[in-house]
Design a protein around this motif. Structure first.
Motif, PDB file in Angstrom:
ATOM      1  N   GLN A   1     -16.733  16.005   7.476  1.00 21.26           N
ATOM      2  CA  GLN A   1     -14.964  16.332   7.410  1.00 21.26           C
ATOM      3  C   GLN A   1     -14.455  15.213   6.381  1.00 21.26           C
ATOM      4  N   VAL A   2     -13.685  15.747   5.300  1.00 21.29           N
ATOM      5  CA  VAL A   2     -12.888  14.851   4.328  1.00 21.29           C
ATOM      6  C   VAL A   2     -11.847  14.183   5.051  1.00 21.29           C
ATOM      7  N   GLN A   3     -11.706  13.033   4.794  1.00 23.19           N
ATOM      8  CA  GLN A   3     -10.444  12.105   5.265  1.00 23.19           C
ATOM      9  C   GLN A   3      -9.781  11.294   4.095  1.00 23.19           C
ATOM     10  N   LEU A   4      -8.709  11.506   4.129  1.00 25.34           N
ATOM     11  CA  LEU A   4      -8.010  10.620   3.005  1.00 25.34           C
ATOM     12  C   LEU A   4      -7.115   9.533   3.705  1.00 25.34           C
ATOM     13  N   LEU A   5      -7.283   8.344   3.512  1.00 36.87           N
ATOM     14  CA  LEU A   5      -6.230   7.386   4.031  1.00 36.87           C
ATOM     15  C   LEU A   5      -5.533   6.564   3.059  1.00 36.87           C
ATOM     16  N   GLU A   6      -4.069   6.772   3.055  1.00 31.48           N
ATOM     17  CA  GLU A   6      -3.417   6.034   2.266  1.00 31.48           C
ATOM     18  C   GLU A   6      -2.861   4.858   2.890  1.00 31.48           C
ATOM     19  N   SER A   7      -2.461   3.931   1.939  1.00 30.78           N
ATOM     20  CA  SER A   7      -1.606   2.807   2.268  1.00 30.78           C
ATOM     21  C   SER A   7      -0.808   2.193   1.203  1.00 30.78           C
ATOM     22  N   GLY A   8       0.228   1.405   1.527  1.00 22.81           N
ATOM     23  CA  GLY A   8       0.664   0.558   0.301  1.00 22.81           C
ATOM     24  C   GLY A   8       2.349   1.046   0.438  1.00 22.81           C
ATOM     25  N   GLY A   9       2.866   2.016   0.928  1.00 21.75           N
ATOM     26  CA  GLY A   9       4.264   2.457   0.951  1.00 21.75           C
ATOM     27  C   GLY A   9       4.990   1.398   1.280  1.00 21.75           C
ATOM     28  N   GLY A  10       6.298   1.409   1.240  1.00 19.88           N
ATOM     29  CA  GLY A  10       7.291   0.728   2.021  1.00 19.88           C
ATOM     30  C   GLY A  10       8.728   0.765   1.307  1.00 19.88           C
ATOM     31  N   LEU A  11       9.469  -0.322   1.242  1.00 22.94           N
ATOM     32  CA  LEU A  11      10.740  -0.532   0.710  1.00 22.94           C
ATOM     33  C   LEU A  11      10.721  -1.454  -0.294  1.00 22.94           C
ATOM     34  N   VAL A  12      11.451  -0.898  -1.465  1.00 25.94           N
ATOM     35  CA  VAL A  12      11.441  -2.275  -2.604  1.00 25.94           C
ATOM     36  C   VAL A  12      12.764  -1.869  -3.345  1.00 25.94           C
TER      37      VAL A  12
END
Length: 125
Positions: A1-12
């Motif tokens: 099963q393919v999984q994509l894990l994103e990170s790094g968003g936020g408020l700027v």
């Protein structure tokens, strides 16, 4: 099963920078074109940047050209989006995606068949 894990968003604040990353598991990402999309509230999901399997070919939407950089590290099964000179209109949920196996360089929504969960990017004025 393919999984994509994103990170790094936020408020700027406007003019600032953020870096997003997306790590793929369950599939060797180097075999697939990948892309970053974004979707603002009430609007359609749009391609921001795309990168070919090797990383040699890149596409940027006009709205982000010269400010965003897409890259990939196939050894880490990870694609990145560096966002500089951010503007309030860049505010959206950002999604990474893996293109279908037959696609050399995905430029349309329907050429992608695996998606991350999305990460919020908010740029204040």
């Amino acid at each position: 099963q393919v999984q994509l894990l994103e990170s790094g968003g936020g408020l700027v604040q406007a003019g600032g920078s953020l870096g997003l990353s997306c790590t793929v598991s369950g599939r060797t990402s180097s075999r697939y074109s990948m892309g970053w999309f974004r979707q603002a509230p009430g609007k359609e999901r749009l391609l921001v940047a795309a990168i070919s399997r090797s990383g040699e070919d890149k596409y940027y939407a006009d709205a982000v050209k010269g400010r965003f950089t897409i890259s990939r590290d196939n050894a880490k099964n990870t694609v990145y989006l560096q966002m500089n000179s951010l503007k309030p209109e860049d505010t959206a949920v950002y999604y990474c995606a893996v293109a279908k196996a037959s696609i050399f360089f995905g430029l349309t929504l329907d050429e992608y068949n695996n998606w991350g969960q999305g990460t919020q990017v908010t740029v204040s004025s």
